[in-house]
Design an enzyme around this catalytic site. Structure first.
Site, PDB file in Angstrom:
ATOM      1  N   CYS A  89     -38.578 -40.882 -25.576  1.00 46.04           N
ATOM      2  CA  CYS A  89     -37.386 -40.145 -25.163  1.00 46.04           C
ATOM      3  C   CYS A  89     -36.810 -40.720 -23.871  1.00 46.04           C
ATOM      4  CB  CYS A  89     -37.724 -38.668 -24.984  1.00 46.04           C
ATOM      5  SG  CYS A  89     -36.294 -37.648 -24.570  1.00 46.04           S
ATOM      6  N   CYS A 185     -42.155 -30.875 -27.342  1.00 44.07           N
ATOM      7  CA  CYS A 185     -41.047 -29.923 -27.180  1.00 44.07           C
ATOM      8  C   CYS A 185     -40.360 -29.589 -28.500  1.00 44.07           C
ATOM      9  CB  CYS A 185     -40.032 -30.470 -26.179  1.00 44.07           C
ATOM     10  SG  CYS A 185     -39.193 -31.995 -26.686  1.00 44.07           S
TER      11      CYS A 185
END
Length: 342
Positions: A89, A185
């Site tokens: 990410c 997440c």
């Protein structure tokens, strides 16, 4: 007046990051990234931006996040690897997006709430560990474009987590102290292996004897060093010591067999270009460990061999190995293969 774009998550770290720049009389704009459906804390991020009186950009990055993070995450587990989505990410999503937005709004710098530091010295920029050794997050940042260091600011690297909490409390910032979690997440409350179904069954093999001692329900259920969820009774504790996708096999043995000295790393990203083809440095093979001394040999531009001075527990294909020279992050890459004595 210098302008800074700050990645805002709704959490305390990014809120204090923005607050510190405001205290320095810099112009600050925030940005919240929508990475998946029903993102947490978006309203809190808006509330924090309102409290700080800064503009908040909302950027929808769901398509890129799915392509570069979510899809590779599941594909690598299917191949018996253990990915680290936070590193992907930062490399492919957050930092390129921050750079793009900073350029768009003519900002001099962009910043995040990571606990790490950027040192500018003799026209060169270096990524350093944060001073809070328990919270240092430099491990997750090794993969970013080193040119970004010219514009990147990481103010929390100079603070401890406790100091950051105290700053937020004193300023009455309406942010949230994020729960320390090892969970991913975008999975929310689910486990990754609850989503990856069905899978083909295969043998569980005792590494030291070569005997089949059980059956597994898919190699994606396992990672090197794992002890739980093996489903096998044994006179001694068993750990996963190897996963062999080619034959759909999981190897288990005593804990000592999960300690290894040598492994290979590819997909390299150097923040400091190596001056020699071999060198000694400190290496971390997971976030929650102390760096350990190792010898690195560069095989080619995208592959190195790493040999620890002392065997370390569970070097894991798919995870990242990050190289340090004392406080400075040299670079890192993805562990692809371990050398084992069986």
């Amino acid at each position: 007046m210098e302008k800074v774009v700050v990645a805002m998550s709704g959490g305390i770290d990014s809120a204090v990051t923005a607050y510190l720049f405001i205290k320095e009389k810099r112009a600050v704009e925030g940005v919240f990234f929508i990475l998946f459906d029903e993102p947490p804390n978006i309203e809190l991020a808006k509330k924090t931006a309102d409290f700080l009186r800064i503009k908040l950009h909302i950027e929808d990055l769901r398509e890129d996040f799915k392509r570069y993070v979510i899809n590779p995450f599941f594909e690598r587990y299917k191949k018996g690897l253990t990915p680290n989505p936070c590193i992907l990410c930062n490399k492919y999503i957050k930092f390129p997006a921050l750079k793009k937005i900073a350029d768009k709004v003519s900002a001099n710098f962009f910043a995040t709430g990571h606990y790490a530091r950027v040192l500018k010295k003799n026209d060169k920029c270096f990524l350093l560990k944060g001073i809070d050794k328990k919270k240092d997050q430099s491990y997750f940042l090794y993969g970013i474009n080193r040119l970004f260091l010219n514009q990147l600011l990481l103010p929390l690297g100079e603070y401890t987590k406790q100091q950051v909490k105290e700053i937020a409390q004193q300023a009455q910032i309406p942010s949230k102290v994020a729960e320390e979690s090892a969970e991913v997440c975008f999975l929310k409350d689910k486990r990754y292996y609850e989503i990856l179904k069905p899978a083909s069954y295969g043998p569980i093999i005792e590494a030291s004897t070569g005997k089949i001692i059980g059956q597994h329900r898919g190699i994606h259920l396992f990672t090197i060093g794992q002890r739980k969820r093996l489903g096998i009774s044994s006179p001694y504790p068993l750990y996963v010591v190897k996963i062999e996708p080619a034959i759909n096999a999981v190897y288990v043995d005593s804990k000592e067999k999960a300690f290894m000295k040598e492994f290979y790393v590819n997909q390299l990203n150097w923040l400091v270009e190596p001056e020699t083809n071999s060198f000694t440095c400190d290496v971390k093979i997971r976030y929650a460990m102390n760096p350990e001394k190792a010898f690195v040999i560069i095989i080619d531009k995208d592959r190195v061999r790493v040999t620890f001075d002392e065997p370390q527990f569970a070097p894991t294909p798919g995870q990242s190995a990050v190289f340090y020279n004392d406080e400075v992050v040299l670079g890192g890459g993805i562990i692809t293969e371990t050398v084992q004595g069986f």
